[in-house]
Design a protein around this motif. Sequence first.
Motif, short mmCIF file in Angstrom:
data_model
loop_
_atom_site.label_atom_id
_atom_site.label_comp_id
_atom_site.label_asym_id
_atom_site.label_seq_id
_atom_site.Cartn_x
_atom_site.Cartn_y
_atom_site.Cartn_z
N GLY A 259 34.96 37.08 45.90
CA GLY A 259 35.19 38.29 46.68
C GLY A 259 35.80 39.44 45.91
O GLY A 259 36.16 40.46 46.50
N TYR A 260 35.92 39.32 44.59
CA TYR A 260 36.49 40.39 43.79
C TYR A 260 35.42 41.41 43.42
O TYR A 260 34.26 41.06 43.17
CB TYR A 260 37.11 39.83 42.50
CG TYR A 260 38.42 39.10 42.71
CD1 TYR A 260 39.62 39.80 42.71
CD2 TYR A 260 38.44 37.72 42.92
CE1 TYR A 260 40.82 39.13 42.91
CE2 TYR A 260 39.63 37.05 43.11
CZ TYR A 260 40.82 37.77 43.11
OH TYR A 260 42.01 37.11 43.31
N LYS B 160 39.53 43.92 41.92
CA LYS B 160 40.42 43.99 43.09
C LYS B 160 39.77 43.26 44.27
O LYS B 160 38.55 43.26 44.43
CB LYS B 160 40.70 45.44 43.47
CG LYS B 160 41.49 46.23 42.45
CD LYS B 160 42.94 45.79 42.37
CE LYS B 160 43.71 46.21 43.60
NZ LYS B 160 45.15 45.84 43.50
N LYS B 161 40.65 42.64 45.11
CA LYS B 161 40.23 42.05 46.39
C LYS B 161 41.39 42.23 47.35
O LYS B 161 42.30 41.41 47.39
CB LYS B 161 39.87 40.58 46.23
CG LYS B 161 39.37 39.96 47.56
CD LYS B 161 38.97 38.50 47.38
CE LYS B 161 40.16 37.60 47.14
NZ LYS B 161 39.79 36.16 47.15
N GLY B 162 41.37 43.32 48.08
CA GLY B 162 42.51 43.63 48.94
C GLY B 162 43.74 43.89 48.08
O GLY B 162 43.73 44.72 47.18
N GLU B 163 44.82 43.12 48.35
CA GLU B 163 46.04 43.27 47.56
C GLU B 163 46.03 42.37 46.32
O GLU B 163 46.94 42.44 45.49
CB GLU B 163 47.27 42.95 48.42
CG GLU B 163 47.48 43.93 49.57
CD GLU B 163 48.73 43.62 50.35
OE1 GLU B 163 49.39 42.61 50.03
OE2 GLU B 163 49.05 44.40 51.27
N GLU B 164 45.03 41.50 46.22
CA GLU B 164 44.93 40.61 45.06
C GLU B 164 44.21 41.32 43.92
O GLU B 164 43.40 42.23 44.13
CB GLU B 164 44.16 39.33 45.43
CG GLU B 164 44.77 38.54 46.58
CD GLU B 164 46.12 37.94 46.25
OE1 GLU B 164 46.46 37.87 45.05
OE2 GLU B 164 46.85 37.57 47.18
N SER B 165 44.52 40.90 42.68
CA SER B 165 43.88 41.49 41.50
C SER B 165 43.52 40.39 40.52
O SER B 165 44.06 39.28 40.57
CB SER B 165 44.80 42.50 40.83
OG SER B 165 46.00 41.86 40.40
N SER C 198 43.78 35.65 37.67
CA SER C 198 43.88 36.31 38.97
C SER C 198 45.25 36.02 39.56
O SER C 198 45.89 35.02 39.21
CB SER C 198 42.78 35.83 39.93
OG SER C 198 43.02 34.50 40.34
N GLU D 259 45.80 35.13 42.48
CA GLU D 259 45.67 33.92 43.30
C GLU D 259 45.90 32.66 42.45
O GLU D 259 46.58 31.72 42.88
CB GLU D 259 44.29 33.87 43.95
CG GLU D 259 44.10 34.90 45.05
CD GLU D 259 42.72 34.84 45.66
OE1 GLU D 259 42.63 34.67 46.89
OE2 GLU D 259 41.74 34.95 44.91
#
Length: 510
Positions: free
Chosen positions: A244-245, A267-272, A291, A293
């Motif tokens: 989803g990035y 980027k994926k929302g607030e995740e990088s 990542s 995550e």
Amino acid sequence: MKRSKIVLILLCFLILFSGTASAKQLTVKKVTNTDIKTGDSVNITLEFENPFNKSIPIKIQDNNILGNNGLEIQCYEYTLPNNPHTGVSYDFPIQAYSAGEFTLDPATVTYTNPETGTEESVTSGPVRVSIKQGGTTGQQQGITRIYNCGGVSMQSTSISSSSSTSISISSGSQQAGQQAGQNNNQQPANSPENIQQSAQDMQNIKQEMERQKQEQQKMENELKERIENNSDFQKLNEELQKQGYAPADREVKPESNDTGNFNYQYKKGEESANISGRMNAGNMENITKQSTEDIKKLEQYIESNETFMKMNKTLSDKGYNLTGKNIDLKTNISSFEYSYGDKQGKNASITGNVTDTGEIKDISLKEPQAPFPYWILAALLMPLLGIYLYSKFRNNAKPVEPVKEIIYIDPKKNALLMLEKAVEMFNNGMQREAYLEASHAVRSYFKGTSGINELTSDEIITGIRGSKDEGYVRDARECFMLCDLVKFAKYEPNAEDFNRVIEYARRIIV
């Protein structure tokens, strides 16, 4: 009687200990003026303590940069006089260009210790400079570099415009006799031929800069294409997109069209996440995918480990607080370090390795060793030290006031450099600023040669009228009049008026 002998023995031990433990050494401290506002001058002084009772040759290296303005002493040879206290000031005040907090680098002084015969270096501490917003904005002086060592004397000033174009104006001499026989047909520095040649040189430099920029962009595009066509990169890129990035940014630093470092960000929302590594001669090296995550997952493995929790509690009970986490993410197994600190400034850490499946390996706790209780020794020696110092210094004379030495900078040479800078500013679109720089050059020349400082144009004209002929006074009046026109919004700067300003200023200075 017995007690007196014990005290005498301890005093002898103390004197012997202090004499062997602390050899004489030069000390230096950097100081500046305070309560500085934009438009003010920042003056810098090096204060020396010379314990050798003799003159000491030294070499100074000292960078003092405040935003876009500054003075960089690359090397300066100087001889400290036979005084215990000496202040050395630079006769080159730095204009406070913009408000903010700045730090001046430590000055480094190299000398030969006359007692040991060895070369030593001492440094001052860094100096914090706070510049407040004043009623005016400081002028852009640029950064002046000075080199005066080994018979070589050079001075240059460089400025950077808003388009990041760097302009450098230099002057210098080399005292090696190699210029003998070359001065018969030399043109004056300010002749029309030399001015035209300088303009042509600057145009050539700009063209070369543009060519290099285009070559760099071509090299970056070719390296980027090689990276994105690499199978290892494509595999990691596909994994991130399946998670989803989406691509966010990239940084490619080429050394050639097939070699360089890279960092692609997602980027994926607030995740990088990112893919970084190096390509060398077309082959991929050290490519990694990270990542937030993945890092959070490893943090959960680490912080739920029983051994880690016991170590963390041990440090917490001793007053330590967590100050930072660092996980070096690698394929299959990653290293980690949790940093801690307490109120006394002591540091500790928990380090180890963690696998992708959550197994913790090689975990260890590092704490600072208990320091030797030097305070006990100090408590025993302090009374004896007080007696010794009192008997030694009670009849000494009052401390000698520091003797200040001034490093001289030629006002004529400096003013001509400022005029050259004004010409380049005008040619680069900074036209109003160029008028002000030319005016500042003339005022700086009067300050350095006649002591005329911080006066209006009319006051300067009045001050020189009795000592200069009418033609000189007329040139100064016309120069200031044209420069002052830019203070009015309706006046449009133009090349004809500006060339007249430069012509008048050169006649005044030369």
